[in-house]
Design a protein around this motif. Structure first.
Motif: not given
Length: 290
Positions: A49-55
């Motif tokens: 459930x961790x949000x992964x943001x591409x950056x």
């Protein structure tokens, strides 16, 4: 508690921090910034459930998107031999613009008023610390010592070659384990009262290179000699790429002159227990390798 975002989440310190943080905070309150959200290293966290943001630290707009709705950002510093100033500035500026309340930065430990300059590290750390203090954000600066896990990078495979072979010096290094430093990160991220503080996270016990050779001899039951080399012979023996010579020598000189010898007690106070010592670390590593 608001949302927490960890940068550099697939690195050695980031992964450990994320693992420990999930024991304290619901996964839907945690986000990470990664170059590849589909990386195997981050896959299991996304499933929880961790949000992964591409950056990327160089991509300012990606930082703004990732920081939207985030209260605290754990800024794990960029690696050496990159444009660290631009990367750290972008993260701090984007955090400010996105409405982040607090940024926690992992710097390198150093003696107060020291003239030591570690190539590729010291000046960019000072820049990041100054930028944070001037930003108007709440900040916490965590000055990390050399890691127990990477001490061998200063002297090579001592068990294989039968010796700790380094330039001469009697200074000590109060190194700390990545697990203990990750525990500090989680304490800062989940507790109040650390705003606008700087902590020196030295281990509880210093060791010289001679001490390391003695400990390895005792634990491995092999004869691990302490041998001194000229700096040129040392660099030749280490066999690193030429462009890293000044970087490597900077760390070894810092150890040999006692730049990392002071023990502040901050690490123990923040994690609420005794940190792992260098002898305990060697015992664990040698036991695993048998």
């Amino acid at each position: 508690m608001g949302k927490i975002l960890i940068t550099g989440a697939t690195g050695n310190l980031g992964i450990r921090t994320l693992d420990l943080l999930l024991q304290k905070v619901p996964s839907n309150q945690i986000a990470v910034l990664v170059r590849d959200p589909e990386s195997e290293k981050i896959e299991r966290f996304v499933k929880e459930g961790v949000e992964a943001h591409q950056g990327d630290y160089f991509d300012y707009n990606s930082l703004l998107r990732a920081f939207n709705g985030v209260e605290k950002v754990m800024l794990i510093s960029a690696v050496a031999f990159t444009d660290r100033n631009t990367q750290h500035f972008n993260v701090i500026a984007a955090a400010k613009q996105a409405g982040v309340k607090q940024v926690i930065y992992t710097s390198i430990i150093r003696k107060e008023n020291s003239n030591l300059i570690l190539p590729e590290v010291t000046m960019s750390d000072l820049f990041a610390e100054q930028t944070l203090r001037a930003s108007g954000l709440d900040y916490t600066i965590l000055r990390n010592p050399p890691y127990l896990e990477t001490l061998h990078s200063f002297y090579g495979d001592a068990l294989k070659v039968g010796g700790v072979r380094v330039p001469e010096g009697s200074g000590k290094v109060a190194a700390a384990s990545l697990d203990d430093l990750a525990a500090v990160n989680v304490a800062i991220l989940t507790q109040n009262g650390h705003e606008n503080h700087t902590y020196n996270l030295s281990g509880s016990e210093g060791s010289s290179f001679a001490d390391i050779a003695e400990a390895l001899t005792e634990i491995s039951e092999k004869n691990i000699a302490y041998e001194t080399l000229s700096e040129n012979d040392y660099l030749e023996a280490m066999g690193m790429p030429a462009f890293t010579n000044d970087f490597l020598l900077g760390w070894v000189r810092a150890v040999n002159t006692g730049e990392f010898s002071e023990t502040s007690g901050d690490l123990e106070r923040l994690i609420g227990r005794k940190p792992m010592t260098y002898k305990e670390f060697f015992k664990k590593q040698i036991s695993i390798s048998k």
